[in-house]
Enzyme design. Structure first.
Site, PDB file in Angstrom:
ATOM      1  CD  GLU A   1     -21.318  17.893  18.357  1.00 50.13           C
ATOM      2  OE1 GLU A   1     -22.251  18.415  18.743  1.00 50.13           O
ATOM      3  OE2 GLU A   1     -21.695  16.741  18.228  1.00 50.13           O
TER       4      GLU A   1
ATOM      5  CD  GLU B   1     -21.053  11.291  17.760  1.00 49.74           C
ATOM      6  OE1 GLU B   1     -21.655  11.820  18.515  1.00 49.74           O
ATOM      7  OE2 GLU B   1     -21.031  11.595  16.282  1.00 49.74           O
TER       8      GLU B   1
END
Length: 313
Positions: free
Chosen positions: A202, A207
């Site tokens: 990932e 974020e």
């Protein structure tokens, strides 16, 4: 218990995951000089991985290495009005854990135009407060999660975006390995799902932290023995992120990977396995949960707005 010794002669950033009870923490610090660092930690389960995992990882990056990506190979400029371009994007709506999404998120993702649409040259992913029942479960929020129908190995990803500002909203711009086996995912439905998370790898280009004072750049993967994570952050205020467009950038080739906010380097690491395989792009706006935090009681709706997504090689 387990003791880990590290001897270093240069400046490095270390990430030490550890557990207190059932809570998972990561200690992040930098050192310069020669040190012996001792870490003692108790074993616990990470349910997403399905086995005991805990580790620290030190990645050496070739600072002299330069990227050159000049050819635009895939993009969405979000022209026109109405629904998303379904030749480029897939609505992922199926609950991946049976009754919920990961991280105790509180929303349903839908394929409705109310939650993802194009207007005035931008994509709008809208989270809304509304009781909504799907797959036999009612949730109090709706939003959208998009998978790109384009997968690639190595290149430069540029996503120009403006983020939601209400507490409890949790937007993400990220990539997963095309070979992930995940319920309801586009590439799984196309027959490519072979491994679970984090074996697929990932890459989190963007974020925010819960307080919305930073942007984080993170890699999660499995090195053949245990779970690994490399995460760093730089300041980015909620006002700036929500009122201004910024470029969230990944540069990635066979030697190294770097994540930028505009022209500022946020994090970097060497290209280890599984980052030698194809990945695809995800855009989503989650609500609440472990990483989004407590949702503002007055929340009604908020938007992540994306000007374009471009991939260069």
């Amino acid at each position: 218990m387990r003791e880990l010794k590290l001897r270093v002669m240069r400046r490095y950033t270390f990430l030490f995951p550890f557990f207190i009870g059932t809570l998972f923490f990561v200690l992040n610090f930098s050192v310069l000089g020669e040190y012996n660092a001792f870490v003692v930690h108790d074993r616990a389960n990470l349910k997403q991985v399905g086995q005991d995992v805990y580790s620290s990882r030190l990645e050496n990056v070739d600072k002299s290495h330069k990227f050159t990506f000049n050819t635009l190979v895939w993009s969405d400029e979000f022209e026109g009005q109405g629904g998303i371009d379904t030749s480029k994007w897939f609505h992922q709506t199926k609950l991946i854990l049976g009754d919920r999404w990961a991280n105790n998120e509180e929303q349903h993702y839908t394929a409705r135009i109310e939650n993802a649409y194009v207007a005035n040259g931008t994509l709008r992913i809208k989270a809304k407060k509304e009781p909504y029942t799907d797959q036999g479960h009612q949730k109090e929020y709706t939003s959208a999660r998009l998978n790109s129908k384009f997968a690639f190995k190595y290149g430069k990803v540029v996503v120009r975006a403006k983020l939601p500002n209400v507490a409890g909203t949790w937007p993400a711009i990220w990539l997963l390995g095309k070979n992930i086996k995940e319920v309801g995912g586009y590439w799984t439905s196309e027959g490519f799902g072979k491994v679970t998370w984090p074996h697929c790898g990932e890459i989190d280009i963007m974020e925010p932290n819960i307080e919305k004072t930073q942007t984080l750049a993170t890699w999660h993967w499995f090195n053949g023995r245990e779970y690994q994570m490399n995460s760093k952050q730089i300041p980015l205020s909620n006002v700036d992120a929500s009122q201004n467009f910024h470029d969230y950038i990944l540069e990635w080739d066979s030697k190294s990977m770097r994540i930028y906010l505009d022209d500022t380097l946020v994090n970097e690491m060497s290209t280890v396995k599984p980052y030698d395989k194809e990945f695809y792009i995800l855009l989503n706006l989650a609500m609440g949960g472990n990483l989004g935090g407590i949702v503002d009681p007055g929340f009604t709706e908020d938007i992540m707005e994306i000007d374009y997504v471009r991939v260069y090689q």
